[in-house]
Motif scaffolding. Structure first.
Motif, PDB file in Angstrom:
ATOM      1  N   ILE A  53      65.963  34.965  18.352  1.00  0.00           N
ATOM      2  CA  ILE A  53      65.508  34.316  19.790  1.00  0.00           C
ATOM      3  C   ILE A  53      64.844  32.779  19.921  1.00  0.00           C
ATOM      4  CG2 ILE A  53      63.791  35.048  21.576  1.00  0.00           C
ATOM      5  CD1 ILE A  53      63.602  37.936  20.391  1.00  0.00           C
ATOM      6  N   THR A  54      65.585  32.170  20.396  1.00  0.00           N
ATOM      7  CA  THR A  54      64.920  30.844  20.562  1.00  0.00           C
ATOM      8  C   THR A  54      63.731  30.781  21.635  1.00  0.00           C
ATOM      9  OG1 THR A  54      66.349  30.064  22.430  1.00  0.00           O
ATOM     10  CG2 THR A  54      67.225  29.888  19.936  1.00  0.00           C
ATOM     11  N   GLY A  55      62.777  29.840  21.363  1.00  0.00           N
ATOM     12  CA  GLY A  55      61.768  30.042  22.385  1.00  0.00           C
ATOM     13  C   GLY A  55      60.995  31.205  22.102  1.00  0.00           C
ATOM     14  N   GLY A  56      60.645  31.511  20.831  1.00  0.00           N
ATOM     15  CA  GLY A  56      60.176  32.811  20.566  1.00  0.00           C
ATOM     16  C   GLY A  56      58.927  33.081  21.082  1.00  0.00           C
ATOM     17  N   SER A  68      58.647  35.764  23.858  1.00  0.00           N
ATOM     18  CA  SER A  68      57.654  36.540  23.170  1.00  0.00           C
ATOM     19  C   SER A  68      57.883  38.253  23.756  1.00  0.00           C
ATOM     20  CB  SER A  68      56.365  36.233  23.469  1.00  0.00           C
ATOM     21  OG  SER A  68      55.946  35.921  24.831  1.00  0.00           O
ATOM     22  N   GLU A  69      57.951  38.236  24.921  1.00  0.00           N
ATOM     23  CA  GLU A  69      58.137  39.580  25.663  1.00  0.00           C
ATOM     24  C   GLU A  69      59.361  40.273  25.186  1.00  0.00           C
ATOM     25  OE1 GLU A  69      55.965  41.348  27.247  1.00  0.00           O
ATOM     26  OE2 GLU A  69      54.386  39.937  27.589  1.00  0.00           O
ATOM     27  N   LEU A  92      62.401  34.345  15.229  1.00  0.00           N
ATOM     28  CA  LEU A  92      62.149  33.864  16.100  1.00  0.00           C
ATOM     29  C   LEU A  92      61.882  32.205  15.784  1.00  0.00           C
ATOM     30  CD1 LEU A  92      59.070  36.153  17.237  1.00  0.00           C
ATOM     31  CD2 LEU A  92      61.592  36.258  17.763  1.00  0.00           C
ATOM     32  N   THR A  93      62.201  31.428  16.906  1.00  0.00           N
ATOM     33  CA  THR A  93      62.215  30.061  16.531  1.00  0.00           C
ATOM     34  C   THR A  93      61.173  29.303  17.603  1.00  0.00           C
ATOM     35  OG1 THR A  93      63.585  29.062  18.193  1.00  0.00           O
ATOM     36  CG2 THR A  93      64.669  29.906  16.019  1.00  0.00           C
ATOM     37  N   ALA A  94      60.610  28.584  17.141  1.00  0.00           N
ATOM     38  CA  ALA A  94      59.353  27.634  17.895  1.00  0.00           C
ATOM     39  C   ALA A  94      59.409  26.264  17.649  1.00  0.00           C
ATOM     40  CB  ALA A  94      58.091  28.215  17.938  1.00  0.00           C
ATOM     41  N   MET A 139      51.229  26.668  16.105  1.00  0.00           N
ATOM     42  CA  MET A 139      50.440  26.808  17.644  1.00  0.00           C
ATOM     43  C   MET A 139      49.794  28.412  17.313  1.00  0.00           C
ATOM     44  SD  MET A 139      52.874  25.477  20.151  1.00  0.00           S
ATOM     45  CE  MET A 139      51.852  25.871  21.540  1.00  0.00           C
ATOM     46  N   ASP A 140      48.955  28.573  18.034  1.00  0.00           N
ATOM     47  CA  ASP A 140      48.022  29.564  17.949  1.00  0.00           C
ATOM     48  C   ASP A 140      48.777  31.003  18.689  1.00  0.00           C
ATOM     49  OD1 ASP A 140      45.822  28.603  16.905  1.00  0.00           O
ATOM     50  OD2 ASP A 140      44.853  28.342  19.044  1.00  0.00           O
ATOM     51  N   ASP A 141      49.636  30.709  19.294  1.00  0.00           N
ATOM     52  CA  ASP A 141      50.484  31.724  20.223  1.00  0.00           C
ATOM     53  C   ASP A 141      51.393  32.198  19.275  1.00  0.00           C
ATOM     54  OD1 ASP A 141      52.171  29.689  20.320  1.00  0.00           O
ATOM     55  OD2 ASP A 141      52.403  29.513  22.343  1.00  0.00           O
ATOM     56  N   VAL A 142      51.996  31.583  18.403  1.00  0.00           N
ATOM     57  CA  VAL A 142      52.719  32.000  17.301  1.00  0.00           C
ATOM     58  C   VAL A 142      52.062  32.767  16.530  1.00  0.00           C
ATOM     59  CG1 VAL A 142      54.053  31.186  15.434  1.00  0.00           C
ATOM     60  CG2 VAL A 142      54.356  29.929  17.329  1.00  0.00           C
ATOM     61  N   ARG A 143      51.041  32.475  15.963  1.00  0.00           N
ATOM     62  CA  ARG A 143      50.106  33.395  14.982  1.00  0.00           C
ATOM     63  C   ARG A 143      49.753  34.695  15.638  1.00  0.00           C
ATOM     64  NH1 ARG A 143      46.488  30.159  14.023  1.00  0.00           N
ATOM     65  NH2 ARG A 143      44.891  31.071  15.638  1.00  0.00           N
TER      66      ARG A 143
END
Length: 350
Positions: A11-14, A20-21, A37-39, A44-48
């Motif tokens: 999922i790109t822009g995971g 994320s959803e 997932l890719t970012a 970034m905090d949202d990844v964690r």
């Protein structure tokens, strides 16, 4: 012995609003897939936060890797690494690639290091390159309808305002200068053009792969409808747009009248995407070009009229293959499938 992993879902822009959803929904329903997932920035905090949430759901395997869609070398390197990992059985074959990452901007941006408009490169050229670069990873499937892979391109209603030649002249700047602010109408055309080109090019790639008969891969666009929620996609958006705070996606007007709510929380289309990604298709359905509105499918050419012009479709495919050809040489494999112009672009069967 534990249950083996059944496949890899990329999922790109995971870490994005929709990506994320989608990851969360797949983790709930498909705990034995490897979620990749890719970012752009994995620090970034949202990844964690997202990885922690998914692990609590009980997903067996998840990782987040860096991928910069404004850098073709980053895309080619990611694809090559993923193919090698599949080949050496570090991860299972890729069963789904979901192009969820997206960019839009209300200013005339500097060109990327590859020489392209960043909106065009992020939304169109890089997803196309990534799909080609992963062909060998898809090919590792068993070739049956159940074992075939899927590429899901996230679409939007803005394609109805797009033009296939928008970025041909002056990189889409049309006499504007770096830093100039675009109106909402102009931004819609720019964004819609990038998404239209992505959809048409990927359908063209699908036709070409069917013609060669070398790989079981279904490629289609899915329109998630309008979504509410916080999004960091826009650059330089006017205040009126920022206040609206809605994602740039929605149903085409003539379909909106007969479809479910056109404005939903991102979890609603995520559920639909997860269903489509794992539904088992008949051989007959695999021969059709489908365009999804949530999880309801339509004949693709009825939504994207550009697909009816076979010469225009072929021209776009050849154009984009030339743009990524240097990078595809970096992801060639020793097997019979090589992501090269000579393999991807024979006369397209319609």
């Amino acid at each position: 012995m534990g249950t083996p992993l059944t496949g890899t879902v990329i999922i790109t822009g995971g870490n994005g609003l929709l990506g994320s959803e989608i990851a969360i929904e797949i983790a709930k329903k498909q705990p034995f897939v490897h979620l990749l997932l890719t970012a752009r920035d994995i620090r970034m905090d949202d990844v964690r936060d997202l990885t922690g949430k998914i692990r609590l759901i009980g997903a067996r395997s998840i990782e987040v890797l860096a991928l910069d869609l404004t850098d073709l070398k980053s895309v080619a390197s990611f694809a090559k690494s993923t193919v090698n990992r599949v080949r050496f059985r570090d991860i299972p074959p890729v069963t789904s690639l979901i192009h969820s990452a997206v960019a839009t901007s209300y200013t005339v941006d500097d060109l990327t290091s590859d020489g392209y408009d960043p909106v065009y490169q992020t939304n169109c050229l890089s997803p196309f390159l990534l799909t080609i670069g992963l062909l060998e990873a898809f090919r590792a499937g068993d070739g049956t309808p159940k074992g075939g892979a899927k590429v899901i391109n996230i679409g939007c209603s803005a394609t109805s305002s797009g033009r296939l030649d928008y970025f041909d002249r002056d990189h889409g700047r049309h006499g504007r200068h770096l830093g100039d602010t675009l109106s909402a109408k102009e931004e819609n055309i720019r964004f819609g053009s990038s998404k239209l080109m992505a959809s048409v090019a990927l359908y063209a790639l699908r036709r070409s792969l069917i013609w060669t008969g070398n790989i079981s891969l279904d490629i289609f666009t899915l329109d998630p409808g309008g979504m509410t929620g916080a999004s960091n996609l826009r650059t330089g958006a006017p205040m009126s747009v920022r206040v609206a705070h809605q994602t740039r996606s929605g149903l085409r007007p003539f379909l909106r009248m007969v479809s479910r709510s056109s404005m939903n929380k991102a979890s609603v289309p995520a559920k639909a995407i997860a269903r489509v990604a794992f539904q088992i298709d008949t051989a007959e359905n695999l021969q059709k070009e489908r365009y999804y509105i949530l999880d309801t499918d339509y004949e693709a050419a009825s939504v994207l009229s550009s697909l009816r012009d076979s010469e225009q479709v072929k021209t776009l495919l050849l154009q984009m293959m030339r743009q990524v050809e240097v990078e595809t040489k970096e992801v060639e494999s020793p097997g019979p499938i090589r992501p090269r112009l000579s393999m991807i672009a024979p006369p397209i069967a319609l």
